[in-house]
Motif scaffolding. Structure first.
Motif, mmCIF file in Angstrom:
data_model
loop_
_atom_site.group_PDB
_atom_site.id
_atom_site.type_symbol
_atom_site.label_atom_id
_atom_site.label_comp_id
_atom_site.label_asym_id
_atom_site.label_seq_id
_atom_site.Cartn_x
_atom_site.Cartn_y
_atom_site.Cartn_z
ATOM 1 N N ASN A 52 38.516 49.866 50.320
ATOM 2 C CA ASN A 52 38.142 51.165 49.764
ATOM 3 C C ASN A 52 37.783 51.010 48.287
ATOM 4 O O ASN A 52 38.189 51.810 47.458
ATOM 5 C CB ASN A 52 39.337 52.128 49.940
ATOM 6 N N GLY A 53 37.042 49.932 47.987
ATOM 7 C CA GLY A 53 36.669 49.657 46.594
ATOM 8 C C GLY A 53 35.817 50.794 46.056
ATOM 9 O O GLY A 53 34.965 51.333 46.762
ATOM 10 N N ARG A 54 36.073 51.157 44.804
ATOM 11 C CA ARG A 54 35.363 52.297 44.225
ATOM 12 C C ARG A 54 34.508 51.869 43.045
ATOM 13 O O ARG A 54 34.894 51.013 42.269
ATOM 14 C CB ARG A 54 36.368 53.364 43.758
ATOM 15 N N GLY A 55 33.313 52.457 42.952
ATOM 16 C CA GLY A 55 32.434 52.215 41.815
ATOM 17 C C GLY A 55 32.369 53.456 40.949
ATOM 18 O O GLY A 55 33.069 54.441 41.209
ATOM 19 N N ARG A 56 31.519 53.423 39.936
ATOM 20 C CA ARG A 56 31.381 54.587 39.062
ATOM 21 C C ARG A 56 30.698 55.716 39.816
ATOM 22 O O ARG A 56 30.037 55.492 40.827
ATOM 23 C CB ARG A 56 30.572 54.210 37.814
ATOM 24 N N THR A 57 30.883 56.920 39.297
ATOM 25 C CA THR A 57 30.319 58.153 39.851
ATOM 26 C C THR A 57 30.481 58.261 41.374
ATOM 27 O O THR A 57 29.537 58.603 42.096
ATOM 28 C CB THR A 57 28.829 58.337 39.460
ATOM 29 N N GLY A 58 31.688 57.915 41.833
ATOM 30 C CA GLY A 58 32.042 58.116 43.235
ATOM 31 C C GLY A 58 31.377 57.170 44.213
ATOM 32 O O GLY A 58 31.486 57.352 45.429
ATOM 33 N N ARG A 59 30.678 56.148 43.704
ATOM 34 C CA ARG A 59 30.015 55.225 44.631
ATOM 35 C C ARG A 59 31.018 54.249 45.218
ATOM 36 O O ARG A 59 32.077 54.020 44.670
ATOM 37 C CB ARG A 59 28.896 54.469 43.912
ATOM 38 N N ARG A 60 30.646 53.650 46.340
ATOM 39 C CA ARG A 60 31.483 52.668 47.011
ATOM 40 C C ARG A 60 31.231 51.309 46.409
ATOM 41 O O ARG A 60 30.112 51.008 46.000
ATOM 42 C CB ARG A 60 31.065 52.658 48.497
ATOM 43 N N TRP A 61 32.256 50.460 46.373
ATOM 44 C CA TRP A 61 32.075 49.090 45.875
ATOM 45 C C TRP A 61 32.607 48.159 46.958
ATOM 46 O O TRP A 61 33.796 48.198 47.301
ATOM 47 C CB TRP A 61 32.833 48.885 44.571
ATOM 48 N N VAL A 62 31.736 47.335 47.504
ATOM 49 C CA VAL A 62 32.135 46.470 48.626
ATOM 50 C C VAL A 62 32.596 45.121 48.081
ATOM 51 O O VAL A 62 31.931 44.527 47.244
ATOM 52 C CB VAL A 62 30.949 46.293 49.611
ATOM 53 N N THR A 63 33.752 44.644 48.555
ATOM 54 C CA THR A 63 34.261 43.322 48.176
ATOM 55 C C THR A 63 34.491 42.523 49.453
ATOM 56 O O THR A 63 35.439 42.773 50.192
ATOM 57 C CB THR A 63 35.600 43.451 47.398
ATOM 58 N N GLU A 64 33.592 41.587 49.716
ATOM 59 C CA GLU A 64 33.694 40.763 50.930
ATOM 60 C C GLU A 64 34.748 39.667 50.723
ATOM 61 O O GLU A 64 34.876 39.149 49.609
ATOM 62 C CB GLU A 64 32.345 40.096 51.231
ATOM 63 N N PRO A 65 35.469 39.284 51.788
ATOM 64 C CA PRO A 65 36.513 38.264 51.631
ATOM 65 C C PRO A 65 35.966 36.939 51.093
ATOM 66 O O PRO A 65 34.893 36.493 51.500
ATOM 67 C CB PRO A 65 37.063 38.078 53.052
ATOM 68 N N GLY A 66 36.681 36.364 50.151
ATOM 69 C CA GLY A 66 36.332 35.034 49.622
ATOM 70 C C GLY A 66 35.076 35.001 48.785
ATOM 71 O O GLY A 66 34.627 33.919 48.398
ATOM 72 N N ALA A 67 34.469 36.154 48.491
ATOM 73 C CA ALA A 67 33.132 36.146 47.897
ATOM 74 C C ALA A 67 33.070 36.651 46.469
ATOM 75 O O ALA A 67 32.044 36.493 45.805
ATOM 76 C CB ALA A 67 32.205 37.005 48.761
ATOM 77 N N ALA A 68 34.154 37.278 46.011
ATOM 78 C CA ALA A 68 34.050 37.988 44.727
ATOM 79 C C ALA A 68 35.355 37.905 43.953
ATOM 80 O O ALA A 68 36.354 37.382 44.440
ATOM 81 C CB ALA A 68 33.711 39.453 45.003
ATOM 82 N N LEU A 69 35.315 38.421 42.747
ATOM 83 C CA LEU A 69 36.547 38.668 42.000
ATOM 84 C C LEU A 69 36.694 40.179 41.953
ATOM 85 O O LEU A 69 35.750 40.882 41.531
ATOM 86 C CB LEU A 69 36.427 38.167 40.569
ATOM 87 N N ALA A 70 37.843 40.677 42.369
ATOM 88 C CA ALA A 70 38.108 42.118 42.271
ATOM 89 C C ALA A 70 39.500 42.259 41.688
ATOM 90 O O ALA A 70 40.480 41.877 42.324
ATOM 91 C CB ALA A 70 38.034 42.780 43.642
ATOM 92 N N PHE A 71 39.556 42.751 40.451
ATOM 93 C CA PHE A 71 40.879 42.881 39.835
ATOM 94 C C PHE A 71 40.950 44.102 38.928
ATOM 95 O O PHE A 71 39.915 44.624 38.476
ATOM 96 C CB PHE A 71 41.260 41.610 39.056
ATOM 97 N N SER A 72 42.181 44.525 38.668
ATOM 98 C CA SER A 72 42.411 45.666 37.786
ATOM 99 C C SER A 72 43.573 45.350 36.865
ATOM 100 O O SER A 72 44.617 44.884 37.318
ATOM 101 C CB SER A 72 42.747 46.916 38.608
ATOM 102 N N LEU A 73 43.363 45.632 35.594
ATOM 103 C CA LEU A 73 44.406 45.419 34.580
ATOM 104 C C LEU A 73 44.991 46.773 34.219
ATOM 105 O O LEU A 73 44.236 47.702 33.906
ATOM 106 C CB LEU A 73 43.782 44.871 33.309
ATOM 107 N N ALA A 74 46.319 46.860 34.246
ATOM 108 C CA ALA A 74 46.969 48.091 33.779
ATOM 109 C C ALA A 74 47.339 47.888 32.314
ATOM 110 O O ALA A 74 48.031 46.933 31.979
ATOM 111 C CB ALA A 74 48.218 48.360 34.606
ATOM 112 N N LEU A 75 46.840 48.765 31.459
ATOM 113 C CA LEU A 75 47.085 48.609 30.021
ATOM 114 C C LEU A 75 47.821 49.831 29.479
ATOM 115 O O LEU A 75 47.624 50.951 29.966
ATOM 116 C CB LEU A 75 45.755 48.451 29.271
ATOM 117 N N ARG A 76 48.646 49.577 28.483
ATOM 118 C CA ARG A 76 49.308 50.673 27.753
ATOM 119 C C ARG A 76 48.635 50.741 26.388
ATOM 120 O O ARG A 76 48.970 49.934 25.503
ATOM 121 C CB ARG A 76 50.806 50.371 27.571
ATOM 122 N N PRO A 77 47.665 51.615 26.224
ATOM 123 C CA PRO A 77 46.906 51.621 24.975
ATOM 124 C C PRO A 77 47.784 51.910 23.759
ATOM 125 O O PRO A 77 48.705 52.728 23.828
ATOM 126 C CB PRO A 77 45.904 52.750 25.175
#
Ligand code: BTN
Length: 258
Positions: A52-77
């Motif tokens: 259920n990868g999400r892109g900007r403005t509500g678009r879908r973001w597809v991440t195929e297995p073994g093919a990409a880097l998909a990560f999220s950093l949680a920051l405390r500004p």
């Protein structure tokens, strides 16, 4: 990619903890939830594939297995960062362009405000989201998706902007853990200099389409056409209109004027 190799790759980085999922909905959703439950600054969520990868403005973001880097950093500004959260996307874009240029000899460019292009095609998308408690900003999640192998490149009719991947443009195999660690090192280095004149200069030097005629589109706003000049000290895009007037724009999507 597995937990052990990731742990090794992340050694020495200010990432106090990480979660790796062979398959996840969206790493941004998981990081936002983790932030709500108290994740420390720099905690990282990674997935090999997203359902259920999400892109900007509500678009879908597809991440195929073994093919990409998909990560999220949680920051405390910090209080200063909280005043300029709009700079977290270009921060991630700047980190990736620097790594692609210095480590992989790729002429990477930042399509304002935050997509990364190689050979004028998109290799990376960035989605920054914030968590609030009433009107207090409690966390920022920086989600990054990098196309690595040809399997990660969406078909031309499924994207608004032509896409490519790092392996195709670099002409060699890419180790995803190494690339991740390099991006994160560059990210934290630049984070310490967020919004310094050096930061804005580096961002501007890597800006795509400088000197070219572009269309700036934003939903609900009239389309603006102009020659792309650069970035102002606030991170706004500077355009010169056909009438020779200079305009600074805060939001919108850049398209080549064809
Ligand atoms: C865009 O170009 O529209 C932004 C794409 C952002 C995709 C990344 S992949 C990791 C993180 N998790 C998500 O669901 N989205 C971001």
């Amino acid at each position: 990619m597995d937990e052990t190799s990731l742990r090794q790759a992340l050694a020495g980085l200010p990432v106090p903890d990480f979660k790796y999922f062979p398959s996840a909905g969206s790493t941004n959703d998981i990081a936002l939830e983790w932030a709500e439950k108290g994740a420390d600054d720099g905690c990282l969520v990674l997935a090999d594939t997203q359902t259920n990868g999400r892109g900007r403005t509500g678009r879908r973001w597809v991440t195929e297995p073994g093919a990409a880097l998909a990560f999220s950093l949680a920051l405390r500004p910090t209080p200063a960062e909280a005043q300029q959260t709009g700079l977290f996307s270009p921060l991630a874009a700047l980190a990736l362009t620097q790594v692609l240029a210095e480590q992989y000899q790729l002429e990477a460019r930042i399509k304002w405000p935050n997509d990364v292009l190689v050979n004028r095609r998109k290799v990376c998308g960035i989605l920054v989201e914030a968590a609030w408690e009433q009107d207090r900003l409690t966390a920022v999640v920086v989600g990054v998706g990098v196309n690595i192998t040809p399997a990660s490149v969406p078909p031309a009719d499924a994207v608004r902007f032509p896409a490519t991947c790092v392996e195709q443009t670099a002409g060699r195999e890419i180790n995803r853990e190494h690339l991740l660690a390099q991006i994160l090192h560059a990210f934290f280095d630049w984070r310490a200099r967020l919004n310094t004149p050096e930061f804005v200069r580096a961002w501007e030097e890597r800006l795509a389409f400088r000197g070219e005629w572009v269309r700036l589109e934003e939903e609900g706003q009239p389309t603006l056409t102009g020659q792309l000049i650069g970035i102002d000290p606030n991170g706004n895009l500077r355009l010169r209109t056909r009438e020779g007037e200079e305009r600074s724009v805060m939001v919108g999507d850049v398209h080549l004027r064809l």
